[in-house]
Design an enzyme around this catalytic site. Structure first.
Site, PDB file in Angstrom:
ATOM      1  N   CYS A  79       0.938  -1.378   0.427  1.00 32.62           N
ATOM      2  CA  CYS A  79       0.296  -0.220   0.051  1.00 32.62           C
ATOM      3  C   CYS A  79       1.014   1.178   0.372  1.00 32.62           C
ATOM      4  O   CYS A  79       1.679   1.529  -0.777  1.00 32.62           O
ATOM      5  CB  CYS A  79      -0.993   0.146   1.095  1.00 32.62           C
ATOM      6  N   HIS A 185      -3.248  -4.559  -0.039  1.00 36.37           N
ATOM      7  CA  HIS A 185      -3.654  -5.298   1.558  1.00 36.37           C
ATOM      8  C   HIS A 185      -3.032  -7.019   0.686  1.00 36.37           C
ATOM      9  O   HIS A 185      -4.639  -7.114   1.362  1.00 36.37           O
ATOM     10  CB  HIS A 185      -4.632  -5.086   2.206  1.00 36.37           C
ATOM     11  N   GLU A 187      -2.983  -8.609   3.083  1.00 34.07           N
ATOM     12  CA  GLU A 187      -3.116  -8.986   4.130  1.00 34.07           C
ATOM     13  C   GLU A 187      -4.643  -9.462   4.924  1.00 34.07           C
ATOM     14  O   GLU A 187      -5.389 -10.183   5.279  1.00 34.07           O
ATOM     15  CB  GLU A 187      -2.447  -8.550   5.614  1.00 34.07           C
TER      16      GLU A 187
END
Length: 204
Positions: A79, A185, A187
């Site tokens: 990001c 992202h 995650e």
């Protein structure tokens, strides 16, 4: 071991949990010795480019990361962390980045049609303009990942390994040598994101 750089900006807990979920030893750290001794480095980031770049400069971690990446240590920016890999950002002024990948960070409002919401937020399928690259080896074109951003990296086409369509093709992932970046992202991108992190751990 993977070092996640803690410089006061980033979604550190969920990122650490994602690496743990794929069985990767990880340490969230701001210790230069630990970062230097790691097998690979992750540079996270959320918020404003200028603030994050200043934190890296004051802490000395920016110069450390630049040097280690220059020596070939695998580095993944996520990001805002990806945006910091570039020469500069035009986010509310002009701010110098790490200069590891040529290009600049620009507002997505410059290239998307009027009326689309900013920030670009949500799930989008990935397009591979050059086929599968090492960071994408475990996923497929069309797999969806999660974005939240108002700025994008404008760089040479050779460095763009994935794009996402939001009124225009926006840079989604980049690579230059052992330096990688994801605008999205991993995650927060479920199994697809975990496979991308697993691929990064396999590059070095």
């Amino acid at each position: 071991m993977t070092a996640i750089v803690d410089y006061g900006v980033g979604n550190l807990f969920s990122l650490g949990c994602s690496f743990a979920a794929i069985g990767e030893s990880v340490r969230v750290t701001s210790d230069p010795a630990e970062i230097s001794s790691a097998d690979r480095i992750v540079l996270p980031g959320v918020g404003a480019f200028g603030d994050a770049a200043e934190k890296l400069r004051i802490s000395g971690l920016g110069e450390l990361i630049r040097g280690l990446a220059g020596e070939g240590k695998p580095l993944l920016g996520i990001c805002l962390g990806m945006q910091l890999l570039f020469d500069e950002s035009l986010e509310y002024g002009r701010h110098e980045g790490l200069g590891l990948i040529p290009g600049r960070v620009r507002p997505i409002a410059d290239v998307i049609p009027e009326g689309l919401k900013i920030p670009h937020m949500g799930w989008n399928p990935l397009v591979f303009p050059h086929g599968k690259r090492p960071l994408l080896r475990f996923i497929n074109e069309g797999d969806c990942v999660y974005f939240v951003h108002s700025f994008f990296a404008d760089t040479e086409a050779d460095h763009v390994i994935a794009t996402a369509e939001y009124g225009a093709p926006l840079t989604a992932a980049v690579a230059k040598g052992s330096v990688y970046g994801c605008q999205f992202h991993p995650e927060k991108s479920g199994d697809v994101g975990l496979k991308i992190l697993k691929a990064f751990c396999a590059v070095g």
